[in-house]
Write a protein that holds these residues in place. Structure first.
Motif, short mmCIF file in Angstrom:
data_model
loop_
_atom_site.label_atom_id
_atom_site.label_comp_id
_atom_site.label_asym_id
_atom_site.label_seq_id
_atom_site.Cartn_x
_atom_site.Cartn_y
_atom_site.Cartn_z
N ARG A 99 0.85 -1.19 0.00
CA ARG A 99 0.00 0.00 0.00
C ARG A 99 0.89 1.24 0.00
O ARG A 99 2.10 1.16 0.22
N THR A 123 -1.59 9.93 -1.29
CA THR A 123 -2.73 9.09 -1.67
C THR A 123 -2.83 8.93 -3.19
O THR A 123 -3.74 8.27 -3.69
N TYR A 127 -2.78 2.50 -4.01
CA TYR A 127 -2.97 3.70 -3.20
C TYR A 127 -4.38 3.75 -2.63
O TYR A 127 -5.35 3.53 -3.35
N TYR A 128 -4.46 4.02 -1.33
CA TYR A 128 -5.73 4.11 -0.63
C TYR A 128 -5.88 5.52 -0.04
O TYR A 128 -4.91 6.10 0.45
N SER A 133 -7.81 1.13 3.99
CA SER A 133 -6.63 0.30 3.68
C SER A 133 -6.51 -0.88 4.64
O SER A 133 -6.08 -1.97 4.24
#
Length: 647
Positions: free
Chosen positions: A87, A93, A293-294, A300
C-alpha cells in the motif's frame, strides 16, 4: 640468455643478486599484503598516495572483505518469483509525476527503493560503513578533502547504456541545482564540485572535510542517465520540467504499469547488471512489486484483511493493539510481529525557545518538564521514553561521568549545572506510585517559586510584576492531540496557561525559520552514528542567530561548542563516544526540552506467504522525502510459493 642462477660475470652477479632480492621482496610483500593490496583493491595511487578501497568505514575497518559473497542478513539462495503487493506507505494518496527530486507534485512510492541506485550502499550490520555499488572502488583523501569513485565497468542503465562519470556528474549537478528539492540539496551541501577524470572516474571536492560528507555523497547521491528528460533530438528539459518521463535508472526494477496515479507496478529486470555483486546477492527476489494507493487508513486496513496487499506497517499504538486482530490472525493466515531495530533514536521532544525571557531560567524549564505525564499517554506500552540525546545507542551517557568524560567537562564546571557531573539524566516518572504525578507537580511548584513565580489569589501563576505565566504551543494543524491536552491540564494545576496555536504547514515552517514561537515539538532523524554536522546546526552557538538554522532552541553554550568540536575531531570510535556522552549530559541536564518518546520496533502485520532470512540487520530503513520504510522485508524476503515451484 643469462639466468638469475648462473650469472656469467661479476657485474651480472651483482645485478642478478639485486634482481633476486627485489623478486623475493615482492613475493614477501604479496604474501603479507596480498589481501589488502590485490584482493582488497587497496592499491596506492601514485599521484596522490591515497589507497583505492572497496569499502569506507567511518571508524575501524569494514566487516566484509573485498569480493565478499553476500551480506549476512540475506539468503543468497533465495528463490526468485511471485508478486509483492504493498500500500502507499505514507500520506501520499496518489502520484502525479515520476521525478522524486523536485518540489511540486507527488512522486510514486517505491521508486527510490527499486529503481534508483547510488555509488555505494550502507551495510545493515555495521556502524556507518558503505560498500561500493555503482562504484567498484573509492579513494578518500587523507584529510577528507575529496573522495574519488571508480565506476564498475559492468554498471548499466536499463536501456543498456553504461553508467559513466559524466552521468554521475550530471546527476550531482541536477540534484544540487535550484530546481531540486531543498532537502535533496541539503544532503549534498558538503560537496563543492564534481570533476570527471575519465569515463569511469569522478572526484568530488568537499567543503566539509568530514566522514558525514563522505558517507552522504556515497549513499545519497542518486545516479540517473543524462538522457532522462531528453527529447528525440537530444535536447534536455529543465530538471523541474521532467515530470511524466520514466526515470532512466540502473536499479533492479523498471516500471511495468502506471495507472491513473493510483497503482504502480515494478517488474524485475532480468538483465540487471548488479545481481551477482556481494552487495546485491540475495536481494530483490520478487518478480513484480505492486503499490496500490488508498485514500483512507480505515479503508486500507480492511483492504489488507481482504488480501489486497501483503504487509501493513502500523504507526499507531492504539490501532496496533485494537484493530490488528480477528480470525485471520488467530488461525495464522496473518502474522502480527514486531521487528526491533538498532537505530539510535532521534530526539523527539517539546523544545523551549530560549530567546524568550520566560524560558531562560533552568528552574522554569525543569518545572515544566515535571508536568509532562508520559506514562498516562503510553497506555499500550508501545513506546519508550526518550532518555538521552542519543537514546537506543552506545553514545548515550550512563551512570556517572567516566574519567575521559570528566576530562572534557571539567574546564566548564563553573558554567554547567552541578547535575552534569552526577548520574546520567533520567526522565521524571508518574507510574512509581499513586501520588507520583502529585509529587512531581509539588517539586515543579517549588522550582517555580524559587525562580520568582507564585500562585496569586486568582489561581494564576504570576511573577513579581504580576505578569501571568502563559505561553503558546505552536503546532501543525491536527498535530496537537492527547499529549498536548494532558500537558495543558497539568500546567493548569500549576497556574500556567499554555495556549495551543495550530497553523498550516507553510506558516509553521516560516515561523520556525524566523524563530517566532515559544514552544514546539521537534523531531530529529534516527542515526547509526551521530550526525555531527546536524548537531552543530541544532546546538552550535553560531547557528543560534542564523534564521532558517536548526538551532530552534537558541542555545549558546561554550561547553556545547567545545564538545561538538571534539566530536568532529574524533579519530576513533572511543573518542566519539566520550565526546557524545559528555555532550549528552550537558544537553539533557540543561532541560532545554521536554523529551518525548521513540519506537524501538517496527510493528508489522503480514500475510503468511514469505520466506525470511534467519538473520535480521541492525539498521534497515530508507528515508526519502515522505517515504520512511523498513526496506529489509521488501528487498530480502521471498515468496514461499516461489521456493516450492523451483526445481
Amino acid at each position: 640468455m643469462t639466468s638469475f642462477l648462473a650469472p656469467t660475470a661479476a657485474g651480472d652477479v651483482r645485478r642478478a643478486r639485486a634482481r633476486l632480492s627485489r623478486c623475493w621482496l615482492a613475493v614477501a610483500l604479496l604474501l603479507i599484503f596480498g589481501t589488502a593490496g590485490v584482493g582488497a583493491r587497496a592499491s596506492e595511487d601514485a599521484a596522490t598516495g591515497n589507497r583505492w578501497i572497496h569499502a569506507y568505514a567511518t571508524y575501524g575497518e569494514p566487516k566484509y572483505p573485498p569480493g565478499f559473497a553476500h551480506f549476512d542478513y540475506v539468503n543468497p539462495d533465495a528463490p526468485k518469483g511471485g508478486t509483492l503487493y504493498l500500500r502507499n506507505p505514507d500520506r501520499r494518496t496518489s502520484f502525479d509525476k515520476f521525478n522524486p527530486f523536485t518540489i511540486k507534485g507527488n512522486s510514486p512510492a517505491g521508486v527510490m527503493i527499486f529503481m534508483f541506485e547510488t555509488l555505494a550502499v550502507m551495510a545493515g550490520d555495521e556502524l556507518s560503513t558503505m560498500y561500493g555499488l555503482l562504484a567498484e572502488e573509492m579513494q578518500v583523501a587523507s584529510d577528507k578533502s575529496s573522495i574519488t569513485f571508480r565506476l564498475n565497468p559492468n554498471a548499466r542503465f536499463y536501456n543498456g547504456d553504461p553508467v559513466t562519470a559524466a552521468d554521475v556528474k550530471h546527476s550531482f549537478d541536477m540534484l544540487t541545482s535550484a530546481q531540486a528539492d531543498p532537502t535533496i540539496r541539503t544532503r549534498l551541501a558538503g560537496t563543492a564540485r564534481a570533476i570527471v577524470l575519465d569515463p569511469r572516474t569522478i572526484r568530488f571536492e568537499l567543503k566539509e572535510h568530514s566522514a558525514d560528507a563522505i558517507i552522504n555523497l556515497g549513499t545519497r547521491l542518486v545516479v540517473f542517465s543524462h538522457k532522462w528528460g531528453q527529447d528525440a533530438a537530444g535536447k534536455a528539459k529543465p530538471f523541474d520540467q521532467i515530470i511524466n518521463e520514466y526515470p532512466i535508472t540502473s536499479g533492479p526494477y523498471t516500471i511495468a504499469l502506471a495507472d491513473s496515479g493510483r497503482r504502480l507496478e515494478f517488474v524485475r529486470n532480468k538483465n540487471y547488471w548488479g545481481r551477482d555483486l556481494g552487495v546485491r546477492r540475495g536481494f530483490f527476489n520478487f518478480d513484480r512489486v505492486v503499490y496500490r494507493y488508498y485514500q483512507d487508513g480505515a479503508v486500507s486496513l480492511e483492504a489488507f484483511k481482504a488480501g489486497e496487499f501483503d504487509l501493513l506497517l502500523e504507526y499507531s499504538a492504539s490501532k496496533w493493539a485494537r484493530q490488528h486482530s480477528g480470525s485471520k490472525w488467530r488461525d495464522g493466515r496473518i502474522i502480527k510481529q514486531e521487528f526491533p531495530h538498532g537505530f539510535g533514536a532521534g530526539l523527539q521532544s517539546y523544545a523551549f525557545n530560549l530567546r524568550r525571557p520566560l524560558f531562560q531560567d533552568i528552574r522554569v524549564r525543569h518545572a515544566l518538564a515535571l508536568a509532562y505525564d508520559f506514562e498516562a499517554l503510553n497506555v499500550y506500552h508501545q513506546y519508550k521514553r526518550i532518555y538521552s540525546l542519543f537514546s537506543n545507542s552506545e553514545f548515550a551517557a550512563t551512570g556517572p561521568p567516566t574519567v575521559a568524560e570528566l576530562a572534557l567537562l571539567d574546564p566548564y564546571r563553573s558554567s554547567l549545572p552541578a547535575a552534569v557531573f552526577g548520574p546520567a539524566w533520567t526522565p521524571p516518572r508518574t507510574d512509581t506510585g499513586p501520588n507520583a504525578l502529585r509529587k512531581n507537580l509539588l517539586e515543579a511548584r517549588a522550582l517555580l517559586e524559587a525562580a520568582g513565580w507564585k500562585i496569586a489569589r486568582d489561581g494564576v501563576l504570576r511573577n513579581a510584576k504580576a505578569e501571568p505565566f502563559e505561553f503558546e504551543y505552536l503546532e501543525d494543524i491536527g498535530g496537537g492531540g492527547r499529549a498536548v491536552a494532558v500537558l495543558q491540564r497539568n500546567l493548569e494545576k500549576l497556574g500556567i496557561r499554555m495556549k495551543l496555536r495550530e497553523v498550516d504547514f507553510a506558516l509553521m515552517t516560516k515561523r520556525l525559520e524566523i524563530f517566532d514561537f515559544d514552544f514546539t515539538q521537534i523531531r530529529t532523524a534516527d542515526f547509526t552514528l551521530p550526525k555531527i554536522e546536524d548537531l552543530i546546526d541544532q546546538y552550535g552557538s553560531k547557528s543560534a542567530d542564523e534564521q532558517g538554522s536548526g538551532n530552534l532552541r537558541g542555545l549558546k553554550s561554550p561547553a556545547v561548542d567545545f564538545l561538538l568540536q571534539r566530536m568532529q575531531d574524533a579519530r576513533t570510535l572511543e573518542q566519539l563516544q566520550n565526546a557524545s556522552r559528555a555532550l549528552d549530559r550537558v544537553i539533557m541536564q540543561g532541560w532545554y526540552q521536554i523529551p518525548d518518546l521513540y519506537a524501538p520496533s517496527y510493528r508489522v502485520s503480514r500475510w503468511d506467504k514469505f520466506g525470511i532470512p534467519t538473520t535480521r540487520p541492525r539498521f534497515y530503513t530508507i528515508e526519502s522525502g515522505l517515504e520512511i520504510w523498513p526496506v529489509w522485508p521488501v528487498t530480502t524476503w521471498w515468496m514461499k510459493d516461489a521456493a516450492a515451484s523451483q526445481p
